[in-house]
Write an enzyme that holds these catalytic residues in place. Structure first.
Site, mmCIF file in Angstrom:
data_model
loop_
_atom_site.group_PDB
_atom_site.id
_atom_site.type_symbol
_atom_site.label_atom_id
_atom_site.label_comp_id
_atom_site.label_asym_id
_atom_site.label_seq_id
_atom_site.Cartn_x
_atom_site.Cartn_y
_atom_site.Cartn_z
ATOM 1 N N MET A 1 161.704 13.403 -10.100
ATOM 2 C CA MET A 1 162.910 12.757 -10.609
ATOM 3 C C MET A 1 163.863 12.473 -9.448
ATOM 4 O O MET A 1 165.062 12.254 -9.653
ATOM 5 C CB MET A 1 163.588 13.636 -11.662
ATOM 6 C CG MET A 1 162.667 13.870 -12.880
ATOM 7 S SD MET A 1 163.525 14.172 -14.403
ATOM 8 C CE MET A 1 164.431 15.649 -14.003
ATOM 9 N N GLY A 2 163.341 12.492 -8.216
ATOM 10 C CA GLY A 2 164.161 12.136 -7.067
ATOM 11 C C GLY A 2 165.073 13.256 -6.609
ATOM 12 O O GLY A 2 164.928 14.409 -6.994
ATOM 13 N N HIS B 1 159.689 19.265 -2.844
ATOM 14 C CA HIS B 1 158.986 18.011 -3.164
ATOM 15 C C HIS B 1 158.127 17.567 -1.976
ATOM 16 O O HIS B 1 157.001 17.101 -2.153
ATOM 17 C CB HIS B 1 159.983 16.886 -3.439
ATOM 18 C CG HIS B 1 160.812 17.056 -4.667
ATOM 19 N ND1 HIS B 1 162.164 17.308 -4.620
ATOM 20 C CD2 HIS B 1 160.482 17.004 -5.983
ATOM 21 C CE1 HIS B 1 162.641 17.380 -5.847
ATOM 22 N NE2 HIS B 1 161.645 17.218 -6.697
ATOM 23 N N GLN C 1 163.358 13.402 -21.491
ATOM 24 C CA GLN C 1 163.179 14.856 -21.378
ATOM 25 C C GLN C 1 164.505 15.606 -21.298
ATOM 26 O O GLN C 1 164.521 16.812 -21.102
ATOM 27 C CB GLN C 1 162.268 15.200 -20.202
ATOM 28 C CG GLN C 1 162.849 14.972 -18.821
ATOM 29 C CD GLN C 1 161.802 15.167 -17.749
ATOM 30 O OE1 GLN C 1 160.906 14.353 -17.576
ATOM 31 N NE2 GLN C 1 161.886 16.261 -16.991
ATOM 32 N N GLY D 1 154.714 21.043 -9.128
ATOM 33 C CA GLY D 1 155.167 22.292 -8.515
ATOM 34 C C GLY D 1 155.031 23.472 -9.477
ATOM 35 O O GLY D 1 155.275 23.335 -10.680
ATOM 36 N N GLN E 1 155.713 23.579 -17.575
ATOM 37 C CA GLN E 1 155.367 22.154 -17.489
ATOM 38 C C GLN E 1 153.943 21.986 -16.949
ATOM 39 O O GLN E 1 153.150 21.203 -17.477
ATOM 40 C CB GLN E 1 156.376 21.461 -16.561
ATOM 41 C CG GLN E 1 155.977 20.082 -16.108
ATOM 42 C CD GLN E 1 157.092 19.397 -15.332
ATOM 43 O OE1 GLN E 1 158.067 18.960 -15.936
ATOM 44 N NE2 GLN E 1 156.979 19.297 -14.021
#
Ligand code: PAF
Length: 287
Positions: A30-31, A37, A61, A147, A153
């Protein structure tokens, strides 16, 4: 780095990689990227020929009262970081491109999406499942890297990919931490100085709980109590849950006899923090 904005372009770009026999590794994000990341990007380089990163703050979400509007965004900075990591393609679609109309399909994970994070954030995993399914269909990567920080998730995405036969390998890479143990997260920028200094109690609690398992503790309730007690020692943290669960079913085992996930969530002011450690009895705790 090549920036692709539309669904048509991403499909065209994928055909071009395929014609050159390039294996694609996708890192969905999501940046507002951080070292965590970038470690996923590095892992993707080890597993694929081309590395693609998606940057999309996925509205489906986020709950109604969550931080969608204030979620940190800085595309130029993200692109500069990704350039430094030899990223081949960045897919950064506008919302209308991903959701030209409200989706008429719902992704649900019975028994898995209404516990832990799903209990605190109703509907969250339906949104994650939907966007990840779309991203995997659009980019058709050979490998997708997520991750460990978002442990639940990762469990749900693996399950979706396996149960729906998505032709992709799901790779889950270890959590990166600040020197004091705080798990890296884009949301850490929200923390005040006082909250930031309280936040490492989550990891302290996790390592304490994992050490107990390594020392032979087999009662999940006692492991959870050690974790909860450590978090509670910081007045600025409000514990949401401290749990020791099976690594696949996310249910609490009667006793710890196989791989478990020790998971924690707490609020520091308006910011939610989550963290976890996977532990196998007999091993020292690992991240
Ligand atoms: O982990 C995240 O950043 C997001 O949940 C993901 C997987 C990119 C889906 O929006």
């Amino acid at each position: 780095v090549e920036v692709v904005r539309s669904v048509d372009e991403v499909r065209r770009r994928r055909r071009s990689s395929r014609s050159r026999d390039q294996r694609v590794g996708l890192v969905p994000t999501m940046g507002f990227l951080h070292e965590g990341h970038l470690s996923l990007v590095r892992r993707a380089h080890e597993l694929a020929d081309e590395v693609w990163v998606s940057i999309f703050v996925n509205p489906t979400q986020f709950g109604l009262h969550e931080d969608l509007e204030r979620y940190p965004r800085d595309l130029d900075r993200d692109l500069a970081l990704l350039e430094g990591e030899r990223t081949d393609v960045v897919f950064a679609p506008p919302v209308e491109e991903m959701y030209p109309r409200p989706a008429g399909v719902r992704v649900s994970f019975p028994g898995l999406d209404d516990v832990l994070e799903g209990a605190c954030r109703p509907g969250h995993f339906a949104g994650v499942g939907l966007v990840v399914a779309k991203l995997l269909h659009l980019a058709e990567p050979e490998v997708a890297v997520f991750g460990q920080k978002d442990a639940q998730q990762a469990v749900l995405i693996r399950r979706m990919v396996e149960d729906l036969d998505f032709p992709v390998r799901v790779e889950v890479a270890p959590t990166l931490r600040e020197p004091d143990g705080l798990a890296m997260s884009s949301r850490n920028v929200y923390l005040s100085a006082e909250e930031r200094s309280a936040a490492p109690a989550l990891y302290r609690g996790l390592t304490r709980a994992a050490a107990a398992v390594a020392d032979g503790e087999r009662d999940p309730a006692r492991v959870e109590a050690l974790l909860a007690e450590t978090v509670a020692s910081e007045a600025r943290l409000e514990l949401e849950y401290a749990r020791c669960v099976d690594r696949e079913t996310l249910a609490t085992p009667g006793e710890i006899s196989g791989p478990v996930l020790i998971v924690v969530a707490a609020r520091a002011g308006r910011t939610r923090l989550i963290d976890n450690i996977p532990v196998t009895p007999g091993d020292a705790g690992r991240r």
